[in-house]
Design a protein around this motif. Structure first.
Motif, PDB file in Angstrom:
ATOM      1  N   ASN A 118     -11.187   5.585 -34.229  1.00 53.53           N
ATOM      2  CA  ASN A 118     -10.079   6.222 -35.000  1.00 53.53           C
ATOM      3  C   ASN A 118      -9.962   5.794 -36.493  1.00 53.53           C
ATOM      4  O   ASN A 118      -9.262   6.291 -37.045  1.00 53.53           O
ATOM      5  N   CYS A 125      -7.504  -0.270 -27.097  1.00 57.17           N
ATOM      6  CA  CYS A 125      -7.340   0.541 -27.990  1.00 57.17           C
ATOM      7  C   CYS A 125      -6.041   0.271 -28.712  1.00 57.17           C
ATOM      8  O   CYS A 125      -5.014  -0.127 -28.311  1.00 57.17           O
ATOM      9  N   CYS A 167      -2.668   7.697 -28.585  1.00 56.72           N
ATOM     10  CA  CYS A 167      -2.701   9.232 -28.867  1.00 56.72           C
ATOM     11  C   CYS A 167      -1.961   9.880 -27.742  1.00 56.72           C
ATOM     12  O   CYS A 167      -2.050   9.631 -26.735  1.00 56.72           O
ATOM     13  N   CYS A 170      -3.682  11.508 -24.610  1.00 59.68           N
ATOM     14  CA  CYS A 170      -4.978  10.423 -24.118  1.00 59.68           C
ATOM     15  C   CYS A 170      -4.325   9.610 -23.069  1.00 59.68           C
ATOM     16  O   CYS A 170      -3.536   8.599 -23.239  1.00 59.68           O
ATOM     17  N   LEU A 207      -4.267   2.485 -30.573  1.00 58.50           N
ATOM     18  CA  LEU A 207      -3.412   3.728 -30.585  1.00 58.50           C
ATOM     19  C   LEU A 207      -3.012   3.988 -29.258  1.00 58.50           C
ATOM     20  O   LEU A 207      -3.436   3.531 -28.186  1.00 58.50           O
TER      21      LEU A 207
HETATM   22  S1  SF4 Z   1      -7.989   8.931 -27.750  1.00 56.91           S
HETATM   23 FE1  SF4 Z   1      -6.716   7.740 -29.057  1.00 56.91          FE
HETATM   24  S2  SF4 Z   1      -5.524   6.437 -27.688  1.00 56.91           S
HETATM   25 FE2  SF4 Z   1      -7.265   7.272 -26.596  1.00 56.91          FE
HETATM   26  S3  SF4 Z   1      -8.867   5.925 -26.821  1.00 56.91           S
HETATM   27 FE3  SF4 Z   1      -9.213   7.367 -28.615  1.00 56.91          FE
HETATM   28  S4  SF4 Z   1      -8.099   6.285 -30.258  1.00 56.91           S
HETATM   29 FE4  SF4 Z   1      -7.397   5.207 -28.443  1.00 56.91          FE
END
Ligand code: SF4
Ligand code: SF4
Length: 418
Positions: free
Chosen positions: A205, A129, A133, A136, A131
């Motif tokens: 995202n 990923c 977050c 997460c 990001l």
């Molecule tokens: S919640 Fe955010 S960090 Fe987790 S997999 Fe989805 S986009 Fe990626």
């Protein structure tokens, strides 16, 4: 050797026989419903319309009729002619009760989807990923994992196996943990699904810097974009994401959809943190302009291992601590609500989250732990059976954790608390 469990196959053919001359209604006009409609169409069964009580669903959806339960029972239902398939697993027990109260008999007048489609499949095109977050646990621990993309060939083989084992599958989710658009072949995955008349959904995202054109032109059934704030707020909770990148990709998505008249449904999934209701309203206005669906849900801590750590007072990463301060319902409060329905069965036994390396997650509510190393070498029925007999599931249910995310998904909570 794969155990295909013959009794399941007999059930499928019985179901086809039973549905053959019926007017079929799908209760639940969301993505699973859309997928089951594809199954009916590809098997020449007669789909008539959707039933849905959500205020988020219009009278007509996906260019089909959608009835509220009241209207359906008062004006549409005909004993021996109508047949209902309940397509939502989350609200299956409640809807089953409504049908029974209306005098319908399970198996004769209606089914739950799980009667005919045994499993749900989430296939992760990549385990990476872009990001981190704050809520997460997968995103904030990504540096511990080696990035791995699934190949197109593997995806094709996987889909073939799924369809052989589970012929009622209507939709495949092309996501799990990780950002699916980071797999450069994601457009080919989508095209393979379309060629096989299988719906496919992408949850993204959309804060990626690469060109999204070829993915969008492949025409997935639906795309969900997760957001959590407007402008600077977005960048705090969707850590690592650039607001300007997201915003320009949203406009690009709209432009491509209109220009090429794509049938893809586009949904903004707004994760609501404290003091972000104004941001949600801004997204609602934007969605009206762009003709996207806007769906709010409370943000919460993502992964039951992190929830468990918090409830037991164990150390958690700083990002999770920040998220704890920002979520509307605390982990403790959410758990308290989950305990109220502790006696309900677990809806996650039948969810197969298959990673890009073909390993299968022990449970979709956890970010770590696997139940099988290679999905190609084990049947989904065997995986379900391992889960059902496991100590991990037993303990999870004793603590009411299996209802934790069902509680979070309860839409009306948003109005009660904000
Ligand atoms: S919640 Fe955010 S960090 Fe987790 S997999 Fe989805 S986009 Fe990626
Ligand atoms: S009981 Fe808990 S661990 Fe087992 S499948 Fe359900 S949610 Fe997952």
């Amino acid at each position: 050797m794969i155990n295909n469990q013959n009794h399941d196959t007999i059930k499928f053919s019985e179901a086809f026989q039973q549905l053959k001359d019926k007017n079929i209604y799908l209760w639940g006009a969301r993505n699973a419903g859309l997928g089951i409609k594809k199954v009916l169409v590809r098997n020449n069964l007669k789909f008539v319309g959707y039933i849905d009580s959500s205020p988020l669903v219009n009278e007509d959806i996906y260019h089909e009729r959608c009835y509220t339960p009241d209207v359906f029972f008062n004006s549409q239902y005909e004993k021996h002619k109508s047949f209902i398939i309940i397509t939502t697993r989350s609200f299956g027990p409640e809807i089953t009760q409504i049908c029974k109260n209306a005098g319908l008999i399970e198996g004769e007048d209606f089914y739950n989807l799980s009667t005919i489609q045994k499993f749900e499949y989430l296939i992760q095109p990549t385990n990476y990923c872009n990001l981190s977050c704050i809520s997460c646990s997968f995103g904030i621990t990504k540096s511990l994992r080696k990035p791995c993309n699934m190949s197109v060939k593997t995806f094709g083989q996987l889909l073939k196996k799924i369809l052989a084992e589970d012929p009622f599958v209507g939709t495949i989710d092309l996501f799990g943990l990780g950002e699916p658009l980071l797999n450069p072949d994601i457009d080919k995955f989508i095209r393979i699904c379309n060629e096989n008349n299988i719906g496919c959904g992408i949850s993204t995202n959309l804060a990626i810097s690469g060109d999204i054109t070829k993915t969008i032109l492949a025409e997935p059934t639906w795309i969900r974009i997760s957001v959590s704030g407007w402008g600077d707020n977005y960048e705090i909770t969707h850590q690592g994401g650039k607001w300007t990148t997201l915003y320009s990709n949203l406009l690009k998505l709209k432009e491509l959809k209109d220009k090429h008249q794509l049938s893809t449904t586009i949904e903004i999934f707004f994760l609501l943190y404290k003091n972000r209701i104004q941001d949600y309203y801004k997204f609602r206005i934007l969605c009206e302009k762009l003709n996207f669906v806007c769906r709010p849900i409370h943000a919460n801590i993502l992964s039951l291992e992190m929830v468990d750590n918090i409830l037991r007072g164990k150390e958690v990463p700083n990002e999770i601590k920040t998220a704890q301060q920002m979520i509307v319902n605390s982990v403790e409060k959410t758990h308290e609500l989950a305990l109220e329905s502790k006696s309900f069965p677990c809806e996650y036994y039948s969810i197969m989250r298959i990673s890009s390396d073909l390993s299968v997650a022990f449970c979709n509510c956890y970010s770590e732990g696997i139940v099988a190393e290679n999905f190609m070498k084990i049947s989904a029925s065997e995986i379900e059976s391992i889960r059902r007999k496991s100590i991990k599931c037993k303990k999870c249910m004793e603590r009411g954790y299996h209802r934790y995310y069902q509680t979070v998904f309860d839409e009306p909570l948003i109005d009660h608390n904000e």
